[in-house]
Enzyme design. Sequence first.
Site, PDB file in Angstrom:
ATOM      1  N   ASN A   9       0.654  -1.079  -0.250  1.00  0.00           N
ATOM      2  CA  ASN A   9       0.503   0.424   0.354  1.00  0.00           C
ATOM      3  C   ASN A   9       1.122   1.137   0.053  1.00  0.00           C
ATOM      4  O   ASN A   9       0.910   1.697   0.600  1.00  0.00           O
ATOM      5  CB  ASN A   9      -1.126  -0.346   0.851  1.00  0.00           C
ATOM      6  CG  ASN A   9      -1.842   1.536   1.646  1.00  0.00           C
ATOM      7  OD1 ASN A   9      -1.934   2.396   0.747  1.00  0.00           O
ATOM      8  ND2 ASN A   9      -2.294   1.598   2.428  1.00  0.00           N
ATOM      9  N   LYS A  11      -0.164   3.887  -0.219  1.00  0.00           N
ATOM     10  CA  LYS A  11      -0.873   5.816   0.930  1.00  0.00           C
ATOM     11  C   LYS A  11      -0.008   6.653  -0.620  1.00  0.00           C
ATOM     12  O   LYS A  11      -0.547   6.795  -1.339  1.00  0.00           O
ATOM     13  CB  LYS A  11       0.043   5.321   1.386  1.00  0.00           C
ATOM     14  CG  LYS A  11       0.091   4.645   2.160  1.00  0.00           C
ATOM     15  CD  LYS A  11       0.040   4.583   4.298  1.00  0.00           C
ATOM     16  CE  LYS A  11       0.251   3.287   4.585  1.00  0.00           C
ATOM     17  NZ  LYS A  11       0.055   2.874   6.630  1.00  0.00           N
ATOM     18  N   HIS A  96      -9.623   1.627   5.432  1.00  0.00           N
ATOM     19  CA  HIS A  96      -8.723   1.545   6.046  1.00  0.00           C
ATOM     20  C   HIS A  96      -7.766   2.263   7.002  1.00  0.00           C
ATOM     21  O   HIS A  96      -8.571   3.627   6.810  1.00  0.00           O
ATOM     22  CB  HIS A  96      -6.892   1.680   4.970  1.00  0.00           C
ATOM     23  CG  HIS A  96      -5.895   1.306   6.064  1.00  0.00           C
ATOM     24  ND1 HIS A  96      -5.516   3.188   6.530  1.00  0.00           N
ATOM     25  CD2 HIS A  96      -4.919   1.039   5.448  1.00  0.00           C
ATOM     26  CE1 HIS A  96      -3.789   2.298   6.667  1.00  0.00           C
ATOM     27  NE2 HIS A  96      -3.515   1.800   5.773  1.00  0.00           N
ATOM     28  N   GLU A  98      -6.599   4.504   8.042  1.00  0.00           N
ATOM     29  CA  GLU A  98      -6.536   6.480   7.959  1.00  0.00           C
ATOM     30  C   GLU A  98      -7.206   7.009   7.081  1.00  0.00           C
ATOM     31  O   GLU A  98      -7.998   8.289   7.423  1.00  0.00           O
ATOM     32  CB  GLU A  98      -5.472   5.990   7.090  1.00  0.00           C
ATOM     33  CG  GLU A  98      -3.964   6.417   7.582  1.00  0.00           C
ATOM     34  CD  GLU A  98      -2.740   5.888   7.099  1.00  0.00           C
ATOM     35  OE1 GLU A  98      -2.561   5.559   5.625  1.00  0.00           O
ATOM     36  OE2 GLU A  98      -1.597   4.943   7.447  1.00  0.00           O
ATOM     37  N   GLU A 168      -4.674  -4.874  11.096  1.00  0.00           N
ATOM     38  CA  GLU A 168      -4.147  -3.106  10.620  1.00  0.00           C
ATOM     39  C   GLU A 168      -3.933  -2.638  11.881  1.00  0.00           C
ATOM     40  O   GLU A 168      -4.929  -2.142  12.138  1.00  0.00           O
ATOM     41  CB  GLU A 168      -3.837  -2.784   9.859  1.00  0.00           C
ATOM     42  CG  GLU A 168      -3.702  -3.152   8.273  1.00  0.00           C
ATOM     43  CD  GLU A 168      -2.930  -1.713   7.609  1.00  0.00           C
ATOM     44  OE1 GLU A 168      -1.890  -2.681   7.100  1.00  0.00           O
ATOM     45  OE2 GLU A 168      -3.818  -1.520   7.459  1.00  0.00           O
ATOM     46  N   GLY A 174       3.178   2.628  10.509  1.00  0.00           N
ATOM     47  CA  GLY A 174       4.621   3.462  10.441  1.00  0.00           C
ATOM     48  C   GLY A 174       4.885   4.458  11.534  1.00  0.00           C
ATOM     49  O   GLY A 174       5.984   4.836  11.891  1.00  0.00           O
ATOM     50  N   SER A 214       4.069  -2.278  10.442  1.00  0.00           N
ATOM     51  CA  SER A 214       5.553  -1.604  10.129  1.00  0.00           C
ATOM     52  C   SER A 214       5.944  -3.698  10.186  1.00  0.00           C
ATOM     53  O   SER A 214       6.696  -4.145  10.585  1.00  0.00           O
ATOM     54  CB  SER A 214       5.798  -1.755  11.780  1.00  0.00           C
ATOM     55  OG  SER A 214       5.359  -0.538  12.168  1.00  0.00           O
TER      56      SER A 214
HETATM   57  P1  13P Z   1       3.516   0.548   7.583  1.00  0.00           P
HETATM   58  O1  13P Z   1       3.893  -1.071   6.840  1.00  0.00           O
HETATM   59  O2  13P Z   1       4.597   1.391   7.022  1.00  0.00           O
HETATM   60  O3  13P Z   1       3.456   0.589   9.068  1.00  0.00           O
HETATM   61  O4  13P Z   1       2.128   0.420   7.189  1.00  0.00           O
HETATM   62  C1  13P Z   1       1.358  -0.305   7.065  1.00  0.00           C
HETATM   63  C2  13P Z   1       0.239  -0.130   6.662  1.00  0.00           C
HETATM   64  O5  13P Z   1      -1.018   0.878   7.083  1.00  0.00           O
HETATM   65  C3  13P Z   1      -0.392  -0.501   5.713  1.00  0.00           C
HETATM   66  O6  13P Z   1      -2.062  -0.518   4.338  1.00  0.00           O
END
Ligand code: 13P
Length: 251
Positions: A9, A11, A96, A98, A168, A174, A214
């Site tokens: 992903n 983003k 997601h 976010e 997640e 992150g 992560s």
């Molecule tokens: P990270 O791998 O950067 O922690 O992000 C995970 C994520 O949100 C994938 O959708």
Amino acid sequence: MRRKLVAGNWKMNLHWNEAMSLVSDLVKNEKDWNCDVLICPPSPYVRHTFEFLKNAKSAISVGAQDCASSTDGAFTGEISAGMLSSIGSSFVLVGHSERREYQGERGETLTKKLQHSIGAGIQPIFCCGEKLDERQSNNHFDVVQTQLEEALFAMSNEEISKCTIAYEPVWAIGTGETASPEQAQEMHSFIRDQVATKYGDDVASRIRILYGGSVNAGNAKELFGQQDIDGGLVGGASLKIDSFLQIIQSA
Ligand code: 13P
């Protein structure tokens, strides 16, 4: 036996040239991997990425990071699942964390996104996961159960078989702090049990449940080695060719 899926992903990262160079590096290093591989670039890149992968006869799939909760109409700025399908997207992330956090998405909105994507022939990856305070107060199972019940479990038996789930934990996204393999396995097994209770053992044994938060080249193998972890949804580490390749090879 469930085949693993490693999904990147991206983003809201990478400008056009950087994105295309990453896709090209990925294809150059493509092998007969032991897992399915998916990349979810920003939506404006989906069409070209799809064409590039098709011309290269690559087995890598392309997906989108979100879709609209309506099929068409006066929704400025939105992109429907049907449009994404028509430009080569075969997966879409739904819910997601976010988008839950910044766009307030939950419940019925996510149900519609799931249904529209399945209707358009796209496989949704339904994301769920608790925040740090919810884990610290030992509410993580309740939170995830509610997220499943208020959106994913509105799917019919036929629809659910087209879905993938991604667990997640928000505190691991992150942050560099990963759920331990035991913590992740415990939640994945809980999610599979919930699916079994609602849809039966057969559906539960076939549905893929990815871990995200992560994931990196150092922890992927152990995470992917857990019984109920069927691959990863990778953010930051999918933006660098070396780390993403190592994660793919860990599956
Ligand atoms: P990270 O791998 O950067 O922690 O992000 C995970 C994520 O949100 C994938 O959708």
